[in-house]
Design a protein around this motif. Structure first.
Motif, PDB file in Angstrom:
ATOM      1  N   ARG A 513      -8.111   9.292   5.193  1.00  0.00           N
ATOM      2  CA  ARG A 513      -7.522   8.503   4.118  1.00  0.00           C
ATOM      3  C   ARG A 513      -6.760   9.430   3.172  1.00  0.00           C
ATOM      4  NH1 ARG A 513      -8.806   7.500  -1.182  1.00  0.00           N
ATOM      5  NH2 ARG A 513     -10.648   8.830  -0.999  1.00  0.00           N
ATOM      6  N   ARG A 514      -5.572   9.048   2.805  1.00  0.00           N
ATOM      7  CA  ARG A 514      -4.789   9.808   1.833  1.00  0.00           C
ATOM      8  C   ARG A 514      -4.528   8.909   0.633  1.00  0.00           C
ATOM      9  NH1 ARG A 514       0.200  12.807   4.477  1.00  0.00           N
ATOM     10  NH2 ARG A 514       0.162  13.681   2.377  1.00  0.00           N
ATOM     11  N   PRO A 515      -5.158   9.186  -0.517  1.00  0.00           N
ATOM     12  CA  PRO A 515      -5.027   8.295  -1.670  1.00  0.00           C
ATOM     13  C   PRO A 515      -3.600   8.090  -2.129  1.00  0.00           C
ATOM     14  CG  PRO A 515      -6.803   9.894  -1.982  1.00  0.00           C
ATOM     15  CD  PRO A 515      -6.050  10.323  -0.775  1.00  0.00           C
ATOM     16  N   ASP A 516      -2.719   9.066  -1.869  1.00  0.00           N
ATOM     17  CA  ASP A 516      -1.348   8.950  -2.355  1.00  0.00           C
ATOM     18  C   ASP A 516      -0.460   8.176  -1.384  1.00  0.00           C
ATOM     19  OD1 ASP A 516      -1.747  11.038  -0.531  1.00  0.00           O
ATOM     20  OD2 ASP A 516       0.164  11.956  -1.100  1.00  0.00           O
ATOM     21  N   LYS A 517      -1.022   7.714  -0.287  1.00  0.00           N
ATOM     22  CA  LYS A 517      -0.246   6.987   0.715  1.00  0.00           C
ATOM     23  C   LYS A 517      -0.746   5.555   0.824  1.00  0.00           C
ATOM     24  CE  LYS A 517       2.188  10.585   1.914  1.00  0.00           C
ATOM     25  NZ  LYS A 517       3.631  10.669   1.649  1.00  0.00           N
ATOM     26  N   GLU A 518       0.086   4.718   1.467  1.00  0.00           N
ATOM     27  CA  GLU A 518      -0.300   3.332   1.672  1.00  0.00           C
ATOM     28  C   GLU A 518      -1.377   3.247   2.750  1.00  0.00           C
ATOM     29  OE1 GLU A 518       3.873   0.974   0.905  1.00  0.00           O
ATOM     30  OE2 GLU A 518       3.562   1.991   2.815  1.00  0.00           O
ATOM     31  N   ASN A 519      -2.291   2.296   2.572  1.00  0.00           N
ATOM     32  CA  ASN A 519      -3.254   2.078   3.651  1.00  0.00           C
ATOM     33  C   ASN A 519      -2.668   1.081   4.643  1.00  0.00           C
ATOM     34  OD1 ASN A 519      -3.660  -0.562   2.678  1.00  0.00           O
ATOM     35  ND2 ASN A 519      -5.418   0.050   1.435  1.00  0.00           N
ATOM     36  N   SER A 520      -3.417   0.791   5.703  1.00  0.00           N
ATOM     37  CA  SER A 520      -2.873  -0.036   6.782  1.00  0.00           C
ATOM     38  C   SER A 520      -2.588  -1.456   6.322  1.00  0.00           C
ATOM     39  CB  SER A 520      -3.839  -0.055   7.963  1.00  0.00           C
ATOM     40  OG  SER A 520      -5.086  -0.578   7.566  1.00  0.00           O
ATOM     41  N   TRP A 521      -3.403  -1.989   5.394  1.00  0.00           N
ATOM     42  CA  TRP A 521      -3.162  -3.332   4.894  1.00  0.00           C
ATOM     43  C   TRP A 521      -1.826  -3.394   4.139  1.00  0.00           C
ATOM     44  CZ3 TRP A 521      -7.094  -6.028   6.889  1.00  0.00           C
ATOM     45  CH2 TRP A 521      -8.291  -5.364   7.113  1.00  0.00           C
ATOM     46  N   GLN A 522      -1.568  -2.395   3.323  1.00  0.00           N
ATOM     47  CA  GLN A 522      -0.326  -2.379   2.546  1.00  0.00           C
ATOM     48  C   GLN A 522       0.887  -2.156   3.444  1.00  0.00           C
ATOM     49  OE1 GLN A 522      -1.637   0.775   0.023  1.00  0.00           O
ATOM     50  NE2 GLN A 522      -2.375  -0.592  -1.601  1.00  0.00           N
ATOM     51  N   ARG A 523       0.744  -1.327   4.464  1.00  0.00           N
ATOM     52  CA  ARG A 523       1.853  -1.105   5.407  1.00  0.00           C
ATOM     53  C   ARG A 523       2.180  -2.395   6.163  1.00  0.00           C
ATOM     54  NH1 ARG A 523      -0.950   3.777   6.264  1.00  0.00           N
ATOM     55  NH2 ARG A 523      -1.853   2.980   8.210  1.00  0.00           N
ATOM     56  N   GLU A 524       1.133  -3.137   6.527  1.00  0.00           N
ATOM     57  CA  GLU A 524       1.375  -4.394   7.229  1.00  0.00           C
ATOM     58  C   GLU A 524       2.123  -5.386   6.344  1.00  0.00           C
ATOM     59  OE1 GLU A 524      -1.182  -7.924   9.518  1.00  0.00           O
ATOM     60  OE2 GLU A 524      -2.182  -6.169   8.651  1.00  0.00           O
ATOM     61  N   MET A 525       1.751  -5.471   5.080  1.00  0.00           N
ATOM     62  CA  MET A 525       2.458  -6.359   4.154  1.00  0.00           C
ATOM     63  C   MET A 525       3.917  -5.939   3.990  1.00  0.00           C
ATOM     64  SD  MET A 525       0.780  -8.954   3.006  1.00  0.00           S
ATOM     65  CE  MET A 525       1.797  -9.306   1.572  1.00  0.00           C
ATOM     66  N   LYS A 526       4.175  -4.634   3.997  1.00  0.00           N
ATOM     67  CA  LYS A 526       5.543  -4.155   3.844  1.00  0.00           C
ATOM     68  C   LYS A 526       6.394  -4.552   5.045  1.00  0.00           C
ATOM     69  CE  LYS A 526       8.248   0.015   2.943  1.00  0.00           C
ATOM     70  NZ  LYS A 526       8.186   1.485   2.703  1.00  0.00           N
ATOM     71  N   VAL A 527       5.834  -4.444   6.249  1.00  0.00           N
ATOM     72  CA  VAL A 527       6.571  -4.835   7.455  1.00  0.00           C
ATOM     73  C   VAL A 527       6.878  -6.322   7.425  1.00  0.00           C
ATOM     74  CG1 VAL A 527       6.410  -5.061   9.957  1.00  0.00           C
ATOM     75  CG2 VAL A 527       5.660  -2.955   8.854  1.00  0.00           C
ATOM     76  N   LEU A 528       5.886  -7.130   7.045  1.00  0.00           N
ATOM     77  CA  LEU A 528       6.095  -8.575   7.007  1.00  0.00           C
ATOM     78  C   LEU A 528       7.117  -8.968   5.944  1.00  0.00           C
ATOM     79  CD1 LEU A 528       2.391  -9.766   7.437  1.00  0.00           C
ATOM     80  CD2 LEU A 528       4.216  -9.863   9.147  1.00  0.00           C
ATOM     81  N   SER A 529       7.148  -8.215   4.858  1.00  0.00           N
ATOM     82  CA  SER A 529       8.095  -8.514   3.780  1.00  0.00           C
ATOM     83  C   SER A 529       9.529  -8.240   4.197  1.00  0.00           C
ATOM     84  CB  SER A 529       7.756  -7.689   2.535  1.00  0.00           C
ATOM     85  OG  SER A 529       6.467  -7.988   2.065  1.00  0.00           O
TER      86      SER A 529
END
Length: 557
Positions: A513-529
């Motif tokens: 886990r990298r606190p300064d990076k997006e997690n998988s849930w946030q990356r998925e939302m970005k792709v869908l957006s």
């Protein structure tokens, strides 16, 4: 040379090692078999040595020799040499004549099925068609168990009580279990029996059932590799009326009405008989899944490529589906200690993809009822707690303290009082806690990057003069094998020792886990957006029913 497995004697509350062999033994081979078991398991309270009667006297002589008694204390790590019971069997084989023999037979056969993955489960995009033409999500393949000679002969010895007195034929439902038939003939030859001239034939399960002419049916033994319904034995009696129920023997049976099926091992779940891990009865697929997924003949060796899972649309509870696609590691945690999309209240806005609640897992003396954890914990402490252990140093997090309590309970059960020292106390008063002799056991709840344990090792360089250290880790969850190898090596190389042990209770490889990076849930939302159509609203509180690749960080590491 030996088939070895653990079969506890419930009546006497003893942990016993069972060794099965059908050959004349050498004392060194016997000692090596016991040593190999003790290196991976806690030492047994006793040993059951099962062998044909012609070799029983030689086994008794070997186990009562001076060489045996001289080496056993070092091998078993016990001052009192474990008592050895010799059980010889005759031409009647291993029969369920008493509770102890029944326990050995059941445990041995179940051990083989687990050890060699006797149940084949479907992947995401295919299902199996059984020889009965039924569609299912899994099937039993006894051929997978046919690996080692002593293991095959153990199954054959369990079949001997069912061999007809005037047997001249052995019919197998598949050629994959011919090895069992020939092992039966070998055991009969060992006792000088005339039935060794019996002919072995395969009738191809349902495929050739109505085409094959069953010669000498009244004097034949029929072996069915596995069954979940008993349908094959029923059709056999319909096709050939001369077959009687005692002649038809199923090796592994997994289904209801086991009492109506002649079998040597019932795989259906039973708390005392099969332990805490449930054997799942392969179910027939609903129409929607059998239509969209690829059909694979269960008798073939086809291995389809992995792909996205075809979801059932019939409203089946998702909890019934999810564990089949999870690793064994995650399956034990699924209902007990996992929280997806976890936000640590002490870390601001940072979020973890997956949080493993080790504090809750180790606070329970029964490890949340997971039998595999309890068994591995026994092995862990048996190796980590040595006779020279004079203190336990635990990390300061609550999960490490709970795991230390479990280790201390084990020491108390052995009549050994070991003081516990937190790492914070050790750092504050390093000079007061310098230990000249003995060994130190370091207990940590988790290992991820190993930075914290490296600090412990560097501190103990001065506080443990002899350098005798053991590390007992609850959860090992590095990024990959290289991190684990380097981390374990740095702990031992820091002390410049070769006798430092690094042992763990459970483990798996987790992406960091990298606190300064997006997690998988946030990356998925970005792709869908970024899609042309509006992104769906994701209810992250319901993500517990999903099984995608979202593993991130774990607790206490």
């Amino acid at each position: 040379m030996f088939f070895s497995f653990r079969s506890d004697d419930a009546a006497n509350r003893q942990h016993r090692l069972v060794l099965f062999t059908t050959s004349a033994i050498e004392i060194d081979d016997l000692l090596d078999a016991v040593q190999e078991y003790c290196e991976c398991n806690s030492p047994p309270d006793g040993i059951d040595l099962i062998t044909p009667e012609p070799y029983a006297d030689a086994c008794r002589a070997a186990t009562t020799s001076e060489r045996f008694f001289a080496r056993m204390p070092a091998i078993s790590r016990q001052l009192n040499t474990p008592a050895v019971r010799i059980q010889g069997f005759g031409i009647g084989g291993l029969a369920r004549s008493n509770d102890r023999t029944s326990e050995i037979i059941q445990t041995g056969l179940v051990t083989l099925y687990r050890r060699h993955n006797g149940m084949i489960e479907a992947t995401a995009v295919h299902h199996y068609v059984k020889p009965s033409l039924r569609h299912c999500s899994a099937f039993l393949r006894t051929g997978n168990v046919m690996i080692n000679g002593p293991e095959i002969e153990f199954i054959a010895a369990c079949c001997l009580p069912f061999v007809p007195e005037l047997m001249s034929r052995i019919y197998c439902d598949t050629g994959a279990i011919h090895a069992i038939a020939y092992a039966i003939l070998r055991l009969l030859a060992l006792f000088g029996d005339d039935r060794t001239q019996s002919v072995v034939t395969s009738f191809g399960s349902y495929r050739l059932l109505k085409e094959l002419r069953f010669t000498d049916a009244s004097r034949a033994l029929v072996l069915i590799s596995a069954s979940t319904s008993g349908e094959l034995s029923k059709q056999l009696r319909e096709v050939e009326p001369r077959f009687r129920n005692p002649q038809i023997l199923t090796i592994y049976y997994l289904g209801d009405n086991a009492e109506n099926e002649n079998h040597i091992c019932d795989l259906l779940y039973h708390a005392e008989r099969n332990g805490d891990e449930l054997f799942k009865d392969p179910k027939l697929l609903c129409r929607c899944l059998s239509d969209v997924s690829r059909r694979i003949d269960s008798s073939s060796n086809t291995r389809p490529l992995p792909a996205r899972r075809s979801e059932c649309l019939c409203g089946t509870d998702s909890r019934d589906r999810c564990p089949s696609s999870l690793s064994r590691f995650l399956e034990h945690l699924w209902d007990n200690a996992l929280t997806p999309n976890y936000a640590d209240p002490h870390s601001g806005t940072s979020s973890k993809d997956l949080f493993v609640d080790l504090e809750r897992a180790f606070a329970d003396s029964a490890f949340l009822g997971v039998a595999r954890w309890r068994s591995r914990f026994e092995t862990l402490v048996a190796h980590a707690v040595s006779l020279d252990t004079r203190r336990i140093v635990c990390l300061d997090d609550p999960a490490s303290q709970h795991l230390t309590d479990r280790v201390r309970d084990y020491c108390v059960s052995l009549g050994k009082s070991v003081p516990v020292l937190s790492f914070g106390e050790l750092q504050q008063n390093l000079s007061d806690h310098t230990q000249i002799g003995g060994a130190t056991l370091v207990v940590a709840s988790a290992f991820a990057t190993g930075r914290q344990l490296l600090g412990v090792a560097q501190t103990l360089r001065y506080a443990q003069a002899t350098g005798a250290l053991n590390y007992a880790i609850g959860l090992v969850r590095p990024n990959d094998r290289e991190v684990l190898r380097d981390g374990a090596a740095s702990r031992t190389e820091t002390m410049a020792l070769t006798n430092t042990a690094f042992m763990s209770l459970i483990g798996s490889f987790f992406p960091s886990r990298r606190p300064d990076k997006e997690n998988s849930w946030q990356r998925e939302m970005k792709v869908l957006s970024d899609l042309d159509s509006p992104a769906p609203v994701l209810d992250l509180t319901a993500c517990r029913d999903r099984t995608g690749g979202f593993i991130g960080d774990s607790g206490s590491a």
